[in-house]
Design a protein around this motif. Structure first.
Motif, PDB file in Angstrom:
ATOM      1  N   CYS A  58       0.439  -0.965  -4.459  1.00  0.00           N
ATOM      2  CA  CYS A  58      -0.988  -0.724  -4.647  1.00  0.00           C
ATOM      3  C   CYS A  58      -1.193   0.782  -4.642  1.00  0.00           C
ATOM      4  O   CYS A  58      -0.744   1.484  -3.727  1.00  0.00           O
ATOM      5  CB  CYS A  58      -1.806  -1.353  -3.526  1.00  0.00           C
ATOM      6  SG  CYS A  58      -3.579  -0.959  -3.708  1.00  0.00           S
ATOM      7  N   ILE A  73      -8.476   0.169   4.272  1.00  0.00           N
ATOM      8  CA  ILE A  73      -8.429   1.566   4.685  1.00  0.00           C
ATOM      9  C   ILE A  73      -9.832   2.137   4.557  1.00  0.00           C
ATOM     10  O   ILE A  73     -10.515   1.909   3.559  1.00  0.00           O
ATOM     11  CB  ILE A  73      -7.467   2.380   3.776  1.00  0.00           C
ATOM     12  CG1 ILE A  73      -6.057   1.785   3.820  1.00  0.00           C
ATOM     13  CG2 ILE A  73      -7.459   3.847   4.212  1.00  0.00           C
ATOM     14  CD1 ILE A  73      -5.425   1.800   5.174  1.00  0.00           C
ATOM     15  N   CYS A 130       0.839  -1.211   0.000  1.00  0.00           N
ATOM     16  CA  CYS A 130       0.000   0.000   0.000  1.00  0.00           C
ATOM     17  C   CYS A 130       0.871   1.258   0.000  1.00  0.00           C
ATOM     18  O   CYS A 130       1.578   1.542   0.972  1.00  0.00           O
ATOM     19  CB  CYS A 130      -0.895  -0.003   1.240  1.00  0.00           C
ATOM     20  SG  CYS A 130      -1.730   1.561   1.539  1.00  0.00           S
ATOM     21  N   CYS A 167     -10.903   2.641  -1.201  1.00  0.00           N
ATOM     22  CA  CYS A 167     -10.038   1.509  -0.871  1.00  0.00           C
ATOM     23  C   CYS A 167     -10.897   0.348  -0.383  1.00  0.00           C
ATOM     24  O   CYS A 167     -11.768   0.533   0.457  1.00  0.00           O
ATOM     25  CB  CYS A 167      -9.046   1.901   0.221  1.00  0.00           C
ATOM     26  SG  CYS A 167      -8.021   0.512   0.765  1.00  0.00           S
ATOM     27  N   CYS A 176      -6.360   3.640  -4.995  1.00  0.00           N
ATOM     28  CA  CYS A 176      -7.200   4.797  -4.645  1.00  0.00           C
ATOM     29  C   CYS A 176      -6.862   6.020  -5.497  1.00  0.00           C
ATOM     30  O   CYS A 176      -7.624   6.987  -5.505  1.00  0.00           O
ATOM     31  CB  CYS A 176      -7.105   5.107  -3.150  1.00  0.00           C
ATOM     32  SG  CYS A 176      -5.451   5.108  -2.505  1.00  0.00           S
TER      33      CYS A 176
HETATM   34  S1  SF4 Z   1      -6.357   1.398  -2.401  1.00  0.00           S
HETATM   35 FE1  SF4 Z   1      -5.002   3.048  -1.603  1.00  0.00          FE
HETATM   36  S2  SF4 Z   1      -5.223   2.975   0.625  1.00  0.00           S
HETATM   37 FE2  SF4 Z   1      -6.053   1.063  -0.195  1.00  0.00          FE
HETATM   38  S3  SF4 Z   1      -4.359  -0.408  -0.078  1.00  0.00           S
HETATM   39 FE3  SF4 Z   1      -4.318   0.508  -2.139  1.00  0.00          FE
HETATM   40  S4  SF4 Z   1      -2.946   2.290  -1.955  1.00  0.00           S
HETATM   41 FE4  SF4 Z   1      -3.501   1.652   0.113  1.00  0.00          FE
END
Ligand code: SF4
Length: 493
Positions: free
Chosen positions: A462, A410, A260, A406, A465
């Motif tokens: 990742c 999160i 993340c 997310c 978001c």
């Molecule tokens: S979507 Fe964003 S907040 Fe969620 S794990 Fe991926 S990078 Fe992290």
């Protein structure tokens, strides 16, 4: 076009950031296992403030548990509580509940008695097929006791046809989809596991007096004097017992792990080292990159405390503009209730942040913050800085625009509530009332992390978001059958 929510909708307890997603700690091989676990949870308090729990394993094989709503200190500062958690091994969990009640039944670690003995588990992350699995499990007769997605692990282990605990756990892990860093405890061992893409963090440390510690972040090792050994790797299970640490790899090593990226921007504590990279240094590099990408003539760089501080320092150093604490945060507000009147609600941000007028008045101010979610707090802060006499207010954000929700652990609002999902940057600047608004680019963020930029074919992190590129299938989101089942909320961490 819609503007940001009206002032009457603002929530005193809402700081308009994505919220954390729980912290886990496990200790093996120390006579003070529960106390060390409580200390580790204390260091990880930023990852969840709704509830905390510890389960310990006594030498005779009995498990002991204590859980409660509130902070770690609310629950584990009493010596009698720690004395009630005897044993050489323990695991703990800080919970951040995203929706619904913080009922005690949801507070982790979860515990169950199996034919092989007791088993406790604490989970950081979010399963993306929990609804689907829960429906199948309920049809098989499983009786769920909580509303957490984490309970799926317990039932999958219970129904597994394998004989050993480890084989049952692997069997369960192979059926779940999503993000998880787990610590688990049974009579024979402490176990740590990360999902195959390693979305959420988990580190291994060693105590000088002997014994091992698992923690979501290295700050949970530092507080108990444990030496950092290594990150638990994506898709790895570590089994810790009196013989030491063994590594089990039920999943193939991922070609492209997806840690993340928001942990670097906001979630992790700045003194933690995450995936080998110090968070504090990284945030300063992000700030410097932000200054290179979207510099603006100004007199002072002001962080939105606390999370904007390292990025603002990096920005100021790169831009050659003084850094000042132009906003002071009250650390004692906490998560407070929502008062019923608009008048009280309008006090919202001022309860947490105050303008430091002497650093702002008559100056062109660059505010540096880590993210804009709904835009509510940004608008309040810009207004507050203007009222303190700033001649210009420019907002710079150390993350790309948050355009997607997310689903990996999160707490972010649904997409329709994300300001960047509905507006371009110029519109967002107008809505929050800033003279200009700039976000770090996705490539700039990757550069700050030591990469040449984002490789779209194999992103190193990742970043869903910001991109909508969800590397783990969102099976529950695609599931159109009869849901939700009673009690199920895929909101637990
Ligand atoms: S979507 Fe964003 S907040 Fe969620 S794990 Fe991926 S990078 Fe992290």
């Amino acid at each position: 076009m819609t503007d940001a929510p009206a002032a009457s909708q603002w929530d005193i307890g809402d700081d308009d950031h994505p919220h954390e997603e729980c912290g886990v700690v496990g200790v093996w091989g120390s006579p003070d296992a529960a106390a060390l676990t409580a200390l580790g949870l204390h260091a990880l308090q930023h990852r969840g403030q709704e509830a905390a729990g510890i389960v310990s394993l006594a030498p005779q094989g009995q498990f002991h548990a204590h859980k409660g709503r509130g902070l770690v200190g609310d629950n584990f500062s009493n010596a009698a509580v720690i004395a009630g958690l005897p044993g050489h091994a323990a695991l703990g969990h800080n919970r951040y509940a995203t929706t619904g009640e913080t009922a005690l039944r949801n507070v982790q670690p979860l515990y169950a008695d199996f034919e092989f003995g007791g088993f406790a588990v604490a989970h950081n992350g979010n399963l993306t097929n929990a609804h689907v699995l829960k429906r199948a499990l309920v049809r098989r007769g499983c009786l769920f006791q909580s509303t957490t997605d984490s309970e799926v692990f317990i039932h999958l282990i219970a129904i597994s046809l394998y004989s050993t605990v480890m084989d049952r756990l692997i069997d369960a892990l192979k059926q779940v989809q999503g993000a998880y860093s787990l610590v688990a405890l049974h009579n024979g061992a402490l176990i740590g596991a990360r999902d195959p893409l390693g979305v959420r963090p988990l580190v291994l440390g060693k105590l000088a007096a002997g014994g091992f510690v698992l923690s979501s972040e290295t700050c949970g090792l530092d507080i108990v004097g444990a030496d950092f050994v290594r990150d638990v790797e994506p898709g790895e299970i570590v089994l810790i017992d009196d013989a030491g640490v063994r590594s089990i790899r039920p999943f193939a090593r991922p070609a492209s792990p997806r840690f993340c990226i928001f942990e670097y921007i906001y979630f992790a504590r700045p003194d933690s080292i995450v995936e080998g990279t110090p968070v504090y240094d990284t945030r300063k590099r992000i700030g410097a990159e932000l200054a290179r990408e979207s510099g603006v003539a100004a007199d002072v760089i002001v962080p939105v405390p606390d999370s904007g501080v390292p990025a603002a320092m990096g920005y100021a150093a790169e831009a050659g503009i003084p850094f000042e604490l132009g906003i002071i945060r009250n650390h004692y507000v906490g998560r407070t209730f929502i008062e019923p009147t608009d008048q009280i609600r309008n006090l919202g941000v001022k309860l947490k942040h105050s303008a430091n007028r002497s650093m702002i008045e008559g100056k062109r101010v660059v505010l540096v913050d880590d993210s804009i979610v709904r835009g509510t707090t940004s608008r309040k802060i810009v207004e507050m800085v203007r009222q303190a006499g700033a001649t210009e207010v420019h907002m710079r954000i150390s993350s790309p625009p948050t355009t997607h929700s997310c689903f990996y652990g999160i707490d972010t609002p649904e997409r329709s509530k994300l300001l960047a999902a509905k507006h371009d940057v110029a519109e967002m600047a107008r809505i929050i009332g800033a003279d200009s608004l700039g976000f770090i680019s996705l490539d700039g963020l990757y550069r700050a992390l030591g990469r040449p930029g984002r490789d779209a074919a194999a992103p190193a992190y990742c970043d869903a978001c910001f991109t909508g590129d969800y590397a783990i299938p969102l099976l529950d989101q695609q599931d159109n059958s009869e849901r939700p089942l009673p009690l199920l909320q895929v909101a637990n961490r």
